[in-house]
Enzyme design. Sequence first.
Site, PDB file in Angstrom:
ATOM      1  CE  LYS A   1      33.655 -34.475  31.988  1.00 40.35           C
ATOM      2  NZ  LYS A   1      33.794 -35.388  31.081  1.00 40.35           N
TER       3      LYS A   1
ATOM      4  CG  ASP B   1      30.745 -34.518  28.913  1.00 46.81           C
ATOM      5  OD1 ASP B   1      30.937 -32.927  28.964  1.00 46.81           O
ATOM      6  OD2 ASP B   1      31.638 -35.122  28.792  1.00 46.81           O
ATOM      7  NE  ARG B   2      34.864 -30.635  31.147  1.00 49.42           N
ATOM      8  CZ  ARG B   2      35.978 -30.315  31.401  1.00 49.42           C
ATOM      9  NH1 ARG B   2      36.844 -29.263  32.043  1.00 49.42           N
ATOM     10  NH2 ARG B   2      37.288 -31.177  31.068  1.00 49.42           N
TER      11      ARG B   2
ATOM     12  CB  SER C   1      34.831 -31.053  25.757  1.00 50.12           C
ATOM     13  OG  SER C   1      34.288 -31.014  27.055  1.00 50.12           O
ATOM     14  CG  HIS C   2      36.534 -27.915  28.579  1.00 46.64           C
ATOM     15  ND1 HIS C   2      37.073 -29.522  28.483  1.00 46.64           N
ATOM     16  CD2 HIS C   2      37.697 -28.305  28.747  1.00 46.64           C
ATOM     17  CE1 HIS C   2      37.701 -29.967  28.513  1.00 46.64           C
ATOM     18  NE2 HIS C   2      38.313 -28.502  28.853  1.00 46.64           N
TER      19      HIS C   2
ATOM     20  CG  ASP D   1      30.515 -29.551  29.042  1.00 49.51           C
ATOM     21  OD1 ASP D   1      29.459 -29.909  28.959  1.00 49.51           O
ATOM     22  OD2 ASP D   1      31.796 -30.042  28.653  1.00 49.51           O
TER      23      ASP D   1
ATOM     24  CG  ASP E   1      30.731 -32.358  25.780  1.00 46.31           C
ATOM     25  OD1 ASP E   1      31.107 -31.575  26.773  1.00 46.31           O
ATOM     26  OD2 ASP E   1      30.917 -33.582  25.566  1.00 46.31           O
TER      27      ASP E   1
HETATM   28  C1  G16 Z   1      37.700 -34.796  29.537  1.00 43.29           C
HETATM   29  C2  G16 Z   1      37.362 -36.099  30.362  1.00 43.29           C
HETATM   30  C3  G16 Z   1      38.165 -35.864  32.200  1.00 43.29           C
HETATM   31  C4  G16 Z   1      39.150 -35.261  32.474  1.00 43.29           C
HETATM   32  C5  G16 Z   1      38.815 -33.650  31.606  1.00 43.29           C
HETATM   33  C6  G16 Z   1      40.033 -33.289  31.719  1.00 43.29           C
HETATM   34  O1  G16 Z   1      36.636 -34.309  30.255  1.00 43.29           O
HETATM   35  O2  G16 Z   1      36.154 -37.195  29.810  1.00 43.29           O
HETATM   36  O3  G16 Z   1      36.909 -37.468  32.544  1.00 43.29           O
HETATM   37  O4  G16 Z   1      38.667 -35.301  34.018  1.00 43.29           O
HETATM   38  O5  G16 Z   1      38.835 -33.995  30.323  1.00 43.29           O
HETATM   39  O6  G16 Z   1      41.166 -33.933  31.304  1.00 43.29           O
HETATM   40  P1  G16 Z   1      42.561 -33.038  30.993  1.00 43.29           P
HETATM   41  O7  G16 Z   1      42.931 -33.018  32.709  1.00 43.29           O
HETATM   42  O8  G16 Z   1      43.493 -34.405  30.636  1.00 43.29           O
HETATM   43  O9  G16 Z   1      42.892 -32.327  29.766  1.00 43.29           O
HETATM   44  P2  G16 Z   1      35.592 -33.371  28.721  1.00 43.29           P
HETATM   45  O10 G16 Z   1      34.499 -32.525  29.597  1.00 43.29           O
HETATM   46  O11 G16 Z   1      36.336 -32.815  28.409  1.00 43.29           O
HETATM   47  O12 G16 Z   1      35.193 -34.140  27.713  1.00 43.29           O
END
Ligand code: G16
Length: 543
Positions: free
Chosen positions: A376, A281-282, A113-114, A277, A279
């Site tokens: 998302k 989704d953000r 992801s990010h 981000d 991938d």
């Molecule tokens: C993931 C999850 C999200 C979550 C985020 C932050 O996002 O899919 O639902 O809000 O991580 O999670 P944490 O606070 O546990 O670090 P992504 O975009 O990283 O896949």
Amino acid sequence: MQKITVETRPIEGQKPGTSGLRKKTPVFMGPHYLENFVQAIWTAIGGVAGKTLVLGGDGRYFNDRAAQVILRMAAAGGAARVIVGQNALLSTPAASNLIRKRKTDGGVIMSASHNPGGPDEDFGVKFNTPNGGPAPEEVTNRIFEATTTITSYDILEAQDVDLSTLGETTLGDMVVEVVDPVADYAALMEALFDFDAIRALIAGGFTLRFDAMHAVTGPYAKAILEDILGAPAGSVVNAVPSPDFGGGHPDPNPIWAKPLVDLVMGPDAPDFAAASDGDGDRNMILGRGIVVTPSDSLAVLAANAHLAPGYADGLKGVARSMPTSRAVDRVAEAKGIDCYETPTGWKFFGNLLDAGRATLCGEESAGTGSDHVREKDGLWAVLLWLNILARSGKSVAGTLSDHWQTFGRNYYTRHDYEALDKAMAEAMLDDLRGRLPGLPGQVIAGRTVESADEFAYDDPVDGSHSAGQGLRVHFQGGARVVFRLSGTGTVGATLRVYLEDFVDDPARLEAPVEEVLADIIAAADEIAGIRNRTGRDAPDVKT
Ligand code: G16
């Protein structure tokens, strides 16, 4: 081509976190590491024999190699077909769409992801179920179980599959179908939004900038915003996905997307700006002179979604993760629809979306989406915003001002303390957990604690119970602090402190956030002893 069985043994620490398994790339590239985890996924879903899967990733370092391994393991497991994005690229929402549209048995998404990418940065793998959504805890627990008992995995001995050419080929008895990663997704967006209105807005001189942060949304944004909607070439920047995201951190927030913030605050600000981000989704939404918080964005989208054709019939309900500000709750109340509060993690929205209880979902962590997929979706949020602006004729800042006048404003910020010693961070929260019952009635930094508890969630659809989802301290007057440890980091522990206060005095709706939240920030430090325990005098990231 021969199937071979490789002996292995369990590798510690393969427990999926908030969103799949994320580790440092060298860890994932270590002997048997990826293979063990993939075999554990196959075991957890009852094998892949005869099944059809989707495969793609965000293009980060090791994406291409990992794709070949996963394909050979799918073939060895007897999978019938794997649908792969060209060059093993698929944004997370596009993968979710393909899983649903093609009625597959799920999919494997390669992404952290990010988190940054590269030989020394992060890599990740997650499994999405046939509804297109992240595997729920019951499945991730089974995957983890399987990693602790694994003794061997099956893999085909074969040359690499050519993933650069669209079309079908075979790997052993399995069909590998290489698809355009953008086409199906772009068609879905066109079905949801008033593209003619957005086209007319842009043709009328409305200016926009989209920063793909050298990550996977580049090709999607170029195709949709520039080629289909007519934004001038160059409106999408950093549009070529690179294995290390151009050496950057593909996290669309005011720290990592600072050039975009500087742009909208400067003299050459476009009318609208956005970023996504690693991938895809953000999302981050900005306008001339304004950065929209994800929690406000969710509330504005919920209030105005009916302006988009795909949501013209209104919303069945909305959902937000617990630490997300309660701005959307006010919109739901005004519309007379349900508002659900779930633990952090998109996977918790899946049942609500499948059951038709919620249409729109969102999180403070820059995620917003709807029932069009089960992830998302960054570009979806951008397009819904553009659709709303095109139909309302308002600016981004004007939209927010009007929203706050109507609903009041939930001032909000999140402070992150990164790479903390894990044992220390856990002890800090354990200690606070023990003190929660004694907090109500105490006056801290001038604010009176009303209630304090640890959030747990009972899924209203399948009855599953998720405990230990964040420590909450509510103050009289509507302010709140939430403490939890991130489930997505790869180094030590990240403490997230979520800070919120509600203001409906019309004279105080446009004040600086840090000013409004100053005593809540002080109270948070005092309650958890953050500075004392961590030795830090400021957070690493404020969003
Ligand atoms: C993931 C999850 C999200 C979550 C985020 C932050 O996002 O899919 O639902 O809000 O991580 O999670 P944490 O606070 O546990 O670090 P992504 O975009 O990283 O896949």
